[in-house]
Design an enzyme around this catalytic site. Sequence first.
Site, PDB file in Angstrom:
ATOM      1  N   HIS A 159      73.105   8.777  27.075  1.00  0.00           N
ATOM      2  CA  HIS A 159      73.280   8.030  26.736  1.00  0.00           C
ATOM      3  C   HIS A 159      74.566   6.980  27.576  1.00  0.00           C
ATOM      4  O   HIS A 159      73.670   5.766  27.139  1.00  0.00           O
ATOM      5  CB  HIS A 159      71.647   6.653  25.624  1.00  0.00           C
ATOM      6  CG  HIS A 159      73.403   6.711  24.783  1.00  0.00           C
ATOM      7  ND1 HIS A 159      73.343   7.564  24.096  1.00  0.00           N
ATOM      8  CD2 HIS A 159      73.516   5.867  23.974  1.00  0.00           C
ATOM      9  CE1 HIS A 159      73.893   6.943  22.895  1.00  0.00           C
ATOM     10  NE2 HIS A 159      73.609   5.968  22.961  1.00  0.00           N
TER      11      HIS A 159
HETATM   12  N1  UDP Z   1      68.493   9.577  16.879  1.00  0.00           N
HETATM   13  C1  UDP Z   1      67.936   9.306  16.065  1.00  0.00           C
HETATM   14  N2  UDP Z   1      66.737  10.709  17.339  1.00  0.00           N
HETATM   15  C2  UDP Z   1      66.835  11.185  18.950  1.00  0.00           C
HETATM   16  C3  UDP Z   1      68.635  10.278  18.772  1.00  0.00           C
HETATM   17  C4  UDP Z   1      69.472  10.263  18.142  1.00  0.00           C
HETATM   18  O1  UDP Z   1      67.246  10.054  15.433  1.00  0.00           O
HETATM   19  O2  UDP Z   1      65.748  11.105  19.566  1.00  0.00           O
HETATM   20  C5  UDP Z   1      69.713   9.701  15.713  1.00  0.00           C
HETATM   21  C6  UDP Z   1      71.148  10.459  15.345  1.00  0.00           C
HETATM   22  O3  UDP Z   1      70.433  11.364  14.368  1.00  0.00           O
HETATM   23  C7  UDP Z   1      72.136   8.947  14.934  1.00  0.00           C
HETATM   24  C8  UDP Z   1      71.341   7.971  15.267  1.00  0.00           C
HETATM   25  O4  UDP Z   1      70.200   8.580  16.607  1.00  0.00           O
HETATM   26  O5  UDP Z   1      71.690   8.889  13.440  1.00  0.00           O
HETATM   27  C9  UDP Z   1      72.622   7.679  16.604  1.00  0.00           C
HETATM   28  O6  UDP Z   1      72.260   6.616  17.926  1.00  0.00           O
HETATM   29  P1  UDP Z   1      73.103   6.966  19.230  1.00  0.00           P
HETATM   30  O7  UDP Z   1      73.386   8.389  19.705  1.00  0.00           O
HETATM   31  O8  UDP Z   1      71.868   5.958  19.782  1.00  0.00           O
HETATM   32  O9  UDP Z   1      74.204   5.678  19.039  1.00  0.00           O
HETATM   33  P2  UDP Z   1      75.773   5.547  18.667  1.00  0.00           P
HETATM   34  O10 UDP Z   1      75.787   6.966  17.372  1.00  0.00           O
HETATM   35  O11 UDP Z   1      76.436   6.706  19.804  1.00  0.00           O
HETATM   36  O12 UDP Z   1      76.017   4.669  18.552  1.00  0.00           O
END
Ligand code: UDP
Length: 358
Positions: A197
């Site tokens: 994403h």
């Molecule tokens: N996550 C979730 N469901 C999903 C995709 C991601 O619960 O369908 C959780 C994942 O386990 C992690 C968090 O969302 O803990 C990550 O968020 P994201 O990838 O949006 O952001 P980033 O970590 O890259 O900032």
Amino acid sequence: MPTLLTILGARPQFIKAAALTRAIERRVDLQWEQIILHTGQHYDSQLSEIFFEELNIPRPEFQFTLKSGERTARMIEMTTGISEVIAKVKPDAVLVYGDTDSTLAGAQAASELGVQVIHVEAGLRSFDMEMPEEINRIATDKISSILIAPTVTAIKNLTNEGIDGSHLTGDIMHDNALHFTKGLAVSKAQSVLLTMHRPSNVDSTERLKSWIDSIGGWCCSKNIKATFPVHPRTKKSLEKLYGTLWSDTLREKNIHTIDPVGYIELLRFIKISSLVITDSGGIQKEAYSCETPSVVIRRNTEWVELVHAGHTVLCPEPAQLSETADSQNGRDIDVSDLLYGNGNAAEDILEIISNELS
Ligand code: UDP
């Protein structure tokens, strides 16, 4: 009773808040009262509501509905709103997590009003100033008063920037992954959990197509199924690229798309997979916590220890996907190196805050 105003706004922050909330409940002796403010940065139920329900986080006492779409205007809207809440609640400290716009807005509002700012996940750096998150991290660290760093590397990054006195704890996302997978008896099968994403991967349809072709090509060649919970941002680009039948097109490439899922479901997918392919900061660590190897489709990561230990391999370009996926798929991941602590980071953080503010 000391009051902590916690600023949340985006999916990973809701999950992070679950760990600290459990610690507050366990350590009643420290007497913290937590008030939650939700900036409204992520507002749809798949990215927000579901986490409050399944992770037992207290409902936000303050919830904004942001009117502006443009980043600068949203920052002003969030900062103004948070300042008003701080003036009303008069918390002993404001706590912010990670690196989103809500993080920086919370830190800015508090520091301008002379309230202590606690930054959890301080010191992380990707050294990529094209990432808005990197700017948020650096700016937040500069204005925070209590810096909680999850790794030795993060402490070193802060020291190199002239910021001393930060505190080393483990990582609260690791706490959560251990907590919510305890007793989850599943076995691994040849399969992939895929997420992407980041704007640099999904905003250009050309770039997104290259990733889909390379990941789908590898999955088909190995006869492996990938499960892909699709972030709303990515969905928009996929619709632009393949039209309304985007999901069918991906299925032909062995990539099975689903709506975003709850946290516990996501951890289960990671745990049963032989490989995680992701550009998410949180998911690359969760792969490690769930003993699953990963390929991170980015040029860099702020979680460098995963790469040094071989748990993660960076894949900056779609042309390298096949080689990196081959090298990681099915590898054994040994978590006895305790890269992110032993699952008690949140309680350590709470003790540090209590000591610093007493
Ligand atoms: N996550 C979730 N469901 C999903 C995709 C991601 O619960 O369908 C959780 C994942 O386990 C992690 C968090 O969302 O803990 C990550 O968020 P994201 O990838 O949006 O952001 P980033 O970590 O890259 O900032």
